[in-house]
Scaffold this active site. Structure first.
Site, PDB file in Angstrom:
ATOM      1  N   TRP A  19       0.822  -1.213   0.000  1.00 23.85           N
ATOM      2  CA  TRP A  19       0.000   0.000   0.000  1.00 23.85           C
ATOM      3  C   TRP A  19       0.854   1.260   0.000  1.00 23.85           C
ATOM      4  O   TRP A  19       0.496   2.254  -0.648  1.00 23.85           O
ATOM      5  CB  TRP A  19      -0.971  -0.036   1.164  1.00 23.85           C
ATOM      6  CG  TRP A  19      -1.929  -1.178   1.043  1.00 23.85           C
ATOM      7  CD1 TRP A  19      -1.981  -2.301   1.808  1.00 23.85           C
ATOM      8  CD2 TRP A  19      -2.948  -1.342   0.043  1.00 23.85           C
ATOM      9  NE1 TRP A  19      -2.958  -3.148   1.355  1.00 23.85           N
ATOM     10  CE2 TRP A  19      -3.568  -2.586   0.279  1.00 23.85           C
ATOM     11  CE3 TRP A  19      -3.391  -0.551  -1.025  1.00 23.85           C
ATOM     12  CZ2 TRP A  19      -4.614  -3.059  -0.517  1.00 23.85           C
ATOM     13  CZ3 TRP A  19      -4.429  -1.023  -1.813  1.00 23.85           C
ATOM     14  CH2 TRP A  19      -5.033  -2.258  -1.554  1.00 23.85           C
ATOM     15  N   LYS A  44     -12.138  -2.061   7.995  1.00 26.86           N
ATOM     16  CA  LYS A  44     -11.389  -3.066   8.749  1.00 26.86           C
ATOM     17  C   LYS A  44     -11.705  -2.979  10.244  1.00 26.86           C
ATOM     18  O   LYS A  44     -12.044  -3.973  10.870  1.00 26.86           O
ATOM     19  CB  LYS A  44      -9.892  -2.911   8.493  1.00 26.86           C
ATOM     20  CG  LYS A  44      -9.533  -3.070   7.010  1.00 26.86           C
ATOM     21  CD  LYS A  44      -8.060  -2.864   6.756  1.00 26.86           C
ATOM     22  CE  LYS A  44      -7.737  -2.805   5.271  1.00 26.86           C
ATOM     23  NZ  LYS A  44      -7.982  -4.075   4.579  1.00 26.86           N
ATOM     24  N   ASP A  87      -1.294   6.528   6.454  1.00 24.16           N
ATOM     25  CA  ASP A  87      -2.390   5.645   6.090  1.00 24.16           C
ATOM     26  C   ASP A  87      -2.574   4.672   7.254  1.00 24.16           C
ATOM     27  O   ASP A  87      -1.728   3.817   7.508  1.00 24.16           O
ATOM     28  CB  ASP A  87      -2.035   4.891   4.803  1.00 24.16           C
ATOM     29  CG  ASP A  87      -3.111   3.893   4.375  1.00 24.16           C
ATOM     30  OD1 ASP A  87      -4.104   3.716   5.107  1.00 24.16           O
ATOM     31  OD2 ASP A  87      -2.933   3.279   3.301  1.00 24.16           O
TER      32      ASP A  87
END
Length: 360
Positions: A102, A195, A171
Site C-alpha cells: 500500500w 477493517k 495511512d
C-alpha cells in the site's frame, strides 16, 4: 444460526451487537418510519448521526482543536493521489517510507504528480520488518513524509510512531482505533473504515487545519480537503449508511474502554496466535520479524505449500473464514481487527495446535 470465525482482511468482522442494532432499526430509524438509508442527508435525523460520528472520532482519538475530521469516499486509494495534489508543490519532494504494497501504491500515485524520494524501504527483504526510525532519510524540508502504520499483506506494524519536523501523513486504514495514537504528531491521517470501524464506503480523514491553508487554488473543487472541511463533509451526498454504522461501532468501542481498551483486547488476541507460532518448533513460521509484528494481521506459512493448502481446507471446513494469505507472501493470514472476538482467536489457536499434532 452459527456465526463464522471471520478473519477476513477487509471488509472484515463487525460487532454482533452493532449488526443486531442496525437490523432492528432497518425499517424505522429514530421513529421516522424510514431506514437511515432513505433519509435526506440534510435532515435533522441524519445530521445528528453525522455529527455524533464526527464527535466520536474526536473523543476516542483525542483529536486536538488544531485538526478537523472529514468523512470522504473513494477509500485510501483516492487519498493516494489527493495528498500530493493538495500538498506537493513544484520544487519540493514528498518522502515515502516503503513498508508494503500500500505504501508502494501511494508512492506510485505521487510520482505522477511531483517529485518524490524514498526515505527508507524494507522491500529487499519482502517487507518482513519496519526500518529503524533512526536510519531513515527524513528532512524538515520534505513537503511531507508518508507512512503506512500497519501492513495487512505482510503483517508488520510500526511499534513506535515517529515525531518529525516535516509534515507527517499516515495511512492507518488497517489499525485506526486499534490503539491510542498521538494525533497531534500528524498533519493528516486517513483510513478506510472497512477493517476496524465499519462497512466499506467511508474514508475517515483527520487533517491539521493549518495544512489546508497550503492547498493551491488550481486543485479541482471536489478534490480539495478544504471543500469538505468547509461543508462539514456534506459538500455532496455522503455515504449515510456507512457513517451510521461507523457511529454505532464508535459507541461499541467507547463502551469497551476506547482506544486503550481496544489495544489491550488486540494484544491479548495477537499473543495467542504468535505464542502458538513461536512454540511450534518451526512448524508454523511467521513472515514478520518479531519486533515488527502486527497486532492486526498475523501472517505465517507451514513447512510446505501442500500443508498450507491442507491447513486452509481443513480450517474452512471447521468454520474459519478468510485465512488465505496474500499471493505475495503466500501461506496464511489471520486478520484480528477490533470486532474479531477473543473466542474466535482461541478457537483458531486450538485448531492450529491440533493441526500441528496431526500433521507435524
Amino acid at each position: 444460526m452459527t456465526r463464522a470465525h471471520n478473519f477476513n482482511a477487509g471488509p472484515a468482522a463487525l460487532p454482533e451487537k452493532v449488526l443486531k442494532q442496525a437490523g432492528e432499526e432497518m425499517l424505522d430509524f429514530n421513529g421516522t418510519g424510514m431506514s437511515v438509508m432513505e433519509l435526506s442527508h440534510r435532515s435533522k435525523d441524519y445530521e445528528q448521526v453525522h455529527n455524533e460520528a464526527k464527535a466520536g472520532i474526536k473523543e476516542l482519538l483525542q483529536v486536538p482543536d488544531t485538526h478537523d475530521v472529514l468523512f470522504l469516499q473513494g477509500g485510501a486509494s483516492l487519498q493516494f493521489p489527493m495528498i500530493p495534489m493538495n500538498f506537493l508543490p513544484d520544487g519540493e519532494k514528498a518522502n515515502y517510507i516503503l513498508t508494503g504494497s500500500w505504501s508502494e501504491k501511494a508512492l506510485k500515485e505521487a510520482q505522477l504528480l511531483g517529485q518524490t524520494k524514498i526515505g527508507a524501504s524494507s522491500a529487499e527483504h519482502n517487507h518482513t520488518y519496519i526500518p529503524d526510525i533512526n536510519t531513515m532519510d527524513v528532512d524538515p524540508a520534505d513537503a511531507y513524509v508518508h507512512i503506512t502504520s500497519n501492513n495487512t499483506i505482510f503483517g508488520t506494524q510500526w511499534q513506535t510512531l515517529p515525531d518529525w519536523k516535516a509534515p507527517l501523513i499516515a495511512d492507518m486504514s488497517s489499525d485506526i482505533l486499534s490503539r491510542p495514537v498521538p494525533v497531534d504528531q500528524f498533519s493528516l491521517i486517513y483510513a478506510g473504515a472497512q477493517k476496524n470501524l465499519g462497512p466499506s464506503g467511508v474514508t475517515i480523514v483527520i487533517i491539521e487545519k493549518e495544512m489546508m491553508e497550503k492547498i493551491p487554488q488550481s486543485i479541482p473543487t471536489f478534490l480539495r480537503y478544504d471543500t469538505h472541511a468547509d461543508k462539514n463533509s456534506l459538500y455532496h451526498t455522503p455515504p449515510t449508511f456507512g457513517i451510521y454504522m461507523l457511529n454505532h461501532v464508535l459507541d461499541w468501542i467507547q463502551n469497551r474502554g476506547g482506544a486503550e481498551g481496544m489495544q489491550k483486547h488486540n494484544d491479548e488476541k495477537a499473543s495467542l496466535l504468535y505464542d502458538t507460532i513461536d512454540h511450534s518448533g518451526g512448524f508454523y513460521k511467521g513472515h514478520a520479524e518479531k519486533d515488527s509484528r502486527s497486532n492486526m494481521n498475523v501472517t505465517f506459512n507451514l513447512p510446505t505449500e501442500e500443508l498450507n493448502q491442507t491447513f486452509l481446507e481443513k480450517a474452512k471446513e471447521a468454520g474459519f473464514v478468510g485465512l488465505n494469505g496474500h499471493r505475495s507472501v503466500g501461506g496464511c493470514r489471520a486478520s484480528l481487527y477490533n470486532a474479531v472476538s477473543l473466542e474466535s482467536c482461541e478457537a483458531l489457536r486450538t485448531f492450529m495446535l491440533d493441526f500441528h499434532k496431526n500433521h507435524g
